[in-house]
Design a protein around this motif. Structure first.
Motif, PDB file in Angstrom:
ATOM      1  N   ARG A 153     -24.255  46.151 -17.087  1.00 32.28           N
ATOM      2  CA  ARG A 153     -23.152  46.786 -16.841  1.00 32.28           C
ATOM      3  C   ARG A 153     -23.698  48.203 -16.459  1.00 32.28           C
ATOM      4  O   ARG A 153     -23.385  48.811 -15.484  1.00 32.28           O
ATOM      5  N   ARG A 154     -24.743  48.652 -17.264  1.00 28.76           N
ATOM      6  CA  ARG A 154     -25.430  49.918 -16.938  1.00 28.76           C
ATOM      7  C   ARG A 154     -26.154  49.709 -15.675  1.00 28.76           C
ATOM      8  O   ARG A 154     -26.247  50.721 -14.491  1.00 28.76           O
ATOM      9  N   PHE A 155     -26.839  48.840 -15.452  1.00 31.52           N
ATOM     10  CA  PHE A 155     -27.758  48.589 -14.099  1.00 31.52           C
ATOM     11  C   PHE A 155     -26.571  48.540 -12.962  1.00 31.52           C
ATOM     12  O   PHE A 155     -26.738  49.305 -12.054  1.00 31.52           O
ATOM     13  N   ASN A 156     -25.323  47.988 -12.907  1.00 27.98           N
ATOM     14  CA  ASN A 156     -24.671  47.812 -11.843  1.00 27.98           C
ATOM     15  C   ASN A 156     -23.948  49.226 -11.645  1.00 27.98           C
ATOM     16  O   ASN A 156     -23.777  49.555 -10.521  1.00 27.98           O
ATOM     17  N   ASN A 157     -23.994  50.024 -12.836  1.00 30.40           N
ATOM     18  CA  ASN A 157     -23.245  51.298 -12.651  1.00 30.40           C
ATOM     19  C   ASN A 157     -24.096  52.095 -11.676  1.00 30.40           C
ATOM     20  O   ASN A 157     -23.684  52.948 -10.897  1.00 30.40           O
ATOM     21  N   ILE A 158     -25.320  52.125 -12.063  1.00 24.72           N
ATOM     22  CA  ILE A 158     -26.483  53.078 -11.520  1.00 24.72           C
ATOM     23  C   ILE A 158     -26.795  52.652  -9.988  1.00 24.72           C
ATOM     24  O   ILE A 158     -26.857  53.259  -9.145  1.00 24.72           O
ATOM     25  N   TYR A 159     -27.048  51.295  -9.841  1.00 24.18           N
ATOM     26  CA  TYR A 159     -27.673  50.675  -8.812  1.00 24.18           C
ATOM     27  C   TYR A 159     -26.663  50.016  -7.799  1.00 24.18           C
ATOM     28  O   TYR A 159     -27.206  49.600  -6.761  1.00 24.18           O
ATOM     29  N   GLY A 160     -25.467  49.702  -8.550  1.00 21.78           N
ATOM     30  CA  GLY A 160     -24.352  48.978  -7.190  1.00 21.78           C
ATOM     31  C   GLY A 160     -24.539  47.646  -7.812  1.00 21.78           C
ATOM     32  O   GLY A 160     -25.499  47.146  -8.705  1.00 21.78           O
ATOM     33  N   GLU A 161     -23.144  46.922  -7.732  1.00 24.49           N
ATOM     34  CA  GLU A 161     -22.898  45.516  -8.333  1.00 24.49           C
ATOM     35  C   GLU A 161     -24.360  44.607  -7.721  1.00 24.49           C
ATOM     36  O   GLU A 161     -24.175  44.307  -6.591  1.00 24.49           O
ATOM     37  N   THR A 162     -25.163  44.106  -8.578  1.00 21.00           N
ATOM     38  CA  THR A 162     -26.213  43.594  -8.258  1.00 21.00           C
ATOM     39  C   THR A 162     -26.176  42.113  -9.264  1.00 21.00           C
ATOM     40  O   THR A 162     -26.197  40.913  -9.058  1.00 21.00           O
ATOM     41  N   LEU A 163     -26.195  42.305 -10.669  1.00 22.57           N
ATOM     42  CA  LEU A 163     -26.131  41.428 -11.527  1.00 22.57           C
ATOM     43  C   LEU A 163     -24.873  40.977 -12.179  1.00 22.57           C
ATOM     44  O   LEU A 163     -23.892  41.752 -12.007  1.00 22.57           O
ATOM     45  N   VAL A 164     -24.656  39.989 -13.030  1.00 27.34           N
ATOM     46  CA  VAL A 164     -23.606  39.396 -13.561  1.00 27.34           C
ATOM     47  C   VAL A 164     -23.559  39.443 -15.129  1.00 27.34           C
ATOM     48  O   VAL A 164     -24.481  39.432 -15.561  1.00 27.34           O
ATOM     49  N   GLU A 165     -22.427  39.711 -15.721  1.00 25.65           N
ATOM     50  CA  GLU A 165     -22.462  39.647 -17.102  1.00 25.65           C
ATOM     51  C   GLU A 165     -22.167  38.264 -17.514  1.00 25.65           C
ATOM     52  O   GLU A 165     -21.570  37.258 -16.531  1.00 25.65           O
ATOM     53  N   SER A 166     -22.461  37.930 -18.819  1.00 23.76           N
ATOM     54  CA  SER A 166     -22.354  36.383 -19.145  1.00 23.76           C
ATOM     55  C   SER A 166     -21.541  36.253 -20.521  1.00 23.76           C
ATOM     56  O   SER A 166     -21.308  37.319 -21.140  1.00 23.76           O
ATOM     57  N   GLN A 167     -21.148  35.225 -20.913  1.00 25.86           N
ATOM     58  CA  GLN A 167     -20.400  35.089 -21.944  1.00 25.86           C
ATOM     59  C   GLN A 167     -21.085  34.238 -22.984  1.00 25.86           C
ATOM     60  O   GLN A 167     -21.507  33.073 -22.194  1.00 25.86           O
ATOM     61  N   VAL A 168     -20.962  34.171 -24.098  1.00 23.90           N
ATOM     62  CA  VAL A 168     -21.840  33.282 -25.068  1.00 23.90           C
ATOM     63  C   VAL A 168     -20.702  32.013 -25.445  1.00 23.90           C
ATOM     64  O   VAL A 168     -19.444  32.441 -25.314  1.00 23.90           O
ATOM     65  N   MET A 169     -21.126  30.885 -25.442  1.00 21.35           N
ATOM     66  CA  MET A 169     -20.503  29.845 -25.505  1.00 21.35           C
ATOM     67  C   MET A 169     -20.763  29.390 -26.880  1.00 21.35           C
ATOM     68  O   MET A 169     -21.756  28.602 -27.210  1.00 21.35           O
ATOM     69  N   LEU A 170     -19.937  29.538 -27.975  1.00 19.10           N
ATOM     70  CA  LEU A 170     -20.251  29.127 -29.513  1.00 19.10           C
ATOM     71  C   LEU A 170     -19.877  27.983 -29.633  1.00 19.10           C
ATOM     72  O   LEU A 170     -18.850  27.223 -28.716  1.00 19.10           O
ATOM     73  N   PRO A 171     -20.502  27.093 -30.698  1.00 14.30           N
ATOM     74  CA  PRO A 171     -19.998  25.703 -30.958  1.00 14.30           C
ATOM     75  C   PRO A 171     -18.706  25.760 -31.290  1.00 14.30           C
ATOM     76  O   PRO A 171     -18.027  26.759 -31.994  1.00 14.30           O
ATOM     77  N   GLN A 172     -18.041  24.406 -31.095  1.00 11.63           N
ATOM     78  CA  GLN A 172     -16.566  24.280 -31.374  1.00 11.63           C
ATOM     79  C   GLN A 172     -16.056  24.268 -32.772  1.00 11.63           C
ATOM     80  O   GLN A 172     -15.140  24.833 -33.285  1.00 11.63           O
ATOM     81  N   ASN A 173     -17.213  23.770 -33.744  1.00 12.50           N
ATOM     82  CA  ASN A 173     -16.791  23.570 -35.195  1.00 12.50           C
ATOM     83  C   ASN A 173     -17.659  24.590 -35.847  1.00 12.50           C
ATOM     84  O   ASN A 173     -18.475  25.025 -35.849  1.00 12.50           O
ATOM     85  N   ALA A 174     -16.521  25.209 -36.757  1.00 12.92           N
ATOM     86  CA  ALA A 174     -17.284  26.398 -37.565  1.00 12.92           C
ATOM     87  C   ALA A 174     -18.538  26.083 -38.344  1.00 12.92           C
ATOM     88  O   ALA A 174     -19.540  26.641 -38.469  1.00 12.92           O
TER      89      ALA A 174
END
Ligand code: TRP
Length: 376
Positions: free
Chosen positions: A183-204
């Motif tokens: 987010r900081r990178f994109n704020n300073i330098y313009g939209e270049t990189l993307v954010e990701s999401q963690v995909m956790l195991p389904q079963n606790a």
């Protein structure tokens, strides 16, 4: 042109633009904690095919951050981890498997990322905090490289524009930190990189599989791991010595499930089909648990069942691994190709990053003209 047409997959097939990426440190062979926490899901994801690109990499550079004086250990385990990946069913035709240190662009991006995160923010990363404690690093002796590995991990994720990171709960703070950097990178330098999401195991139960001794986490140094490559004999021995309920001394006594490692593992692995096959006296895990807590069910029966369940999962993995071990040069060749493939993407992203950061001096004809004009 729609993406499906570009890839020749036929327009009716919906192609997701997910980019999946995850990795492991090669500090030991992979164990069943890795399997339930991430490996099993990766193979499913690979086979579902709902992604644009999928990467799985061996994080040898990260492993070196706290093994700097033990390069041989890291080197040996690169091949062990690669064997474990393939044995579990990862398919290099569908997934790019590569080695972190062979992608110099990762180091480059990490260096620029270092400027986008503060020391105090790094100090607050709970995973790093725990790891510093576990390794017994006192304040002064924490290697800078180890302390900053979340920054390098952010580069791992961002360089490949990953959107989805299948990993265990302990990796959540890493992804959060990576997203802050992006987010900081994109704020300073313009939209270049993307954010990701963690995909956790389904079963606790899969999020944090404890060691066979009931201790917090499976770890090589604690000697409480069940490895994917363990023989049936080793597996039996380990299951038989597992931590259960220390107050459950006589079979008639009611047993406790809380902190009972055998039941935690059953939660993570046992299916109703396993009951039908190995313990038909019970329909499912709820029935087994009910009997255990009521009293009258011995640990031995539960352990024998757990052994059968685990062995049914591990047997095919073991067999495939033995096959793969017969042609080690082919494994290195697969890795070399994976690195080549990954580097193409890495180069592309770094070009965009350098441009955004205005350090692309020789690719920018305008810049040269502009500077020349200033001195006219
Ligand atoms: N930190 C992860 C581990 O200890 C390995 C890793 C390095 C990783 N870079 C990554 C995982 C990027 C997911 C995404 O196992």
């Amino acid at each position: 042109m729609p993406k499906a047409a570009l890839t020749g997959r036929g327009c009716d097939i919906k192609m997701s633009n997910k980019i999946i990426l995850t990795g492991d440190r090669p500090t030991g062979r992979l164990h069943i904690g890795h399997y339930v926490g991430s490996l099993r899901r990766r193979v499913e994801l690979q086979n579902e095919g709902d992604y644009e690109k999928m990467y799985v990499f061996i994080a040898d550079a990260q492993a070196l951050t706290d093994n700097i004086d033990n390069p041989e250990k890291v080197r040996q385990n690169v091949i062990e981890v690669a064997l474990d990946y393939l044995a579990c069913g990862l398919d290099p035709e569908k997934v790019t498997i590569f080695i972190q240190s062979q992608i110099p662009e990762l180091t480059e991006l990490a260096f620029y990322f270092m400027d986008l995160v503060s020391v105090s923010r790094l100090q607050r990363n709970p995973t790093v905090k725990t790891e510093i404690q576990m390794r017994g690093f006192a304040g002064e002796s924490i290697p800078v490289g180890f302390f900053t590995y979340p920054v390098s991990q952010a580069a791992d994720i961002a360089l490949f524009k990953a959107t989805t990171v299948p990993a265990g709960e302990d990796q959540r703070p890493m992804i959060e930190q990576a997203n802050e950097i992006v987010r900081r990178f994109n704020n300073i330098y313009g939209e270049t990189l993307v954010e990701s999401q963690v995909m956790l195991p389904q079963n606790a139960a899969c999020c944090r599989l404890p060691g066979t001794d009931g201790k917090a986490k499976m770890s090589k140094s604690l000697g409480n791991c069940i490895y994917l490559s363990d023989s049936a004999k080793e597996l039996k021995k380990k299951v038989n010595s597992m931590y259960t309920d220390p107050e459950h001394i006589h079979i008639e006594q009611p047993g406790h499930l809380e902190g009972n490692t055998v039941f935690t593992y059953l939660d993570a692995f046992a299916t109703d089909e396993d009951f039908a096959q190995f313990l038909p006296e019970y329909k499912n895990l709820d029935e087994l648990k009910a009997h255990y807590t009521r009293g009258g069910l011995g640990d031995g029966t539960c352990k024998k069942f757990l052994y059968n369940v685990l062995n049914a999962r591990l047997e095919p993995i073991r067999t495939r691994r033995e096959e793969l071990q017969k042609d080690i040069p082919a494994i290195y060749e697969m890795l070399r190709k994976g690195c080549e493939d990954a580097r193409k993407v890495a180069r592309q992203t770094m070009e965009e990053v350098r441009k955004a950061m205005k350090i692309d001096y020789f690719n920018d004809a305008e810049l040269i003209k502009e500077q020349a004009n200033r001195y006219k």
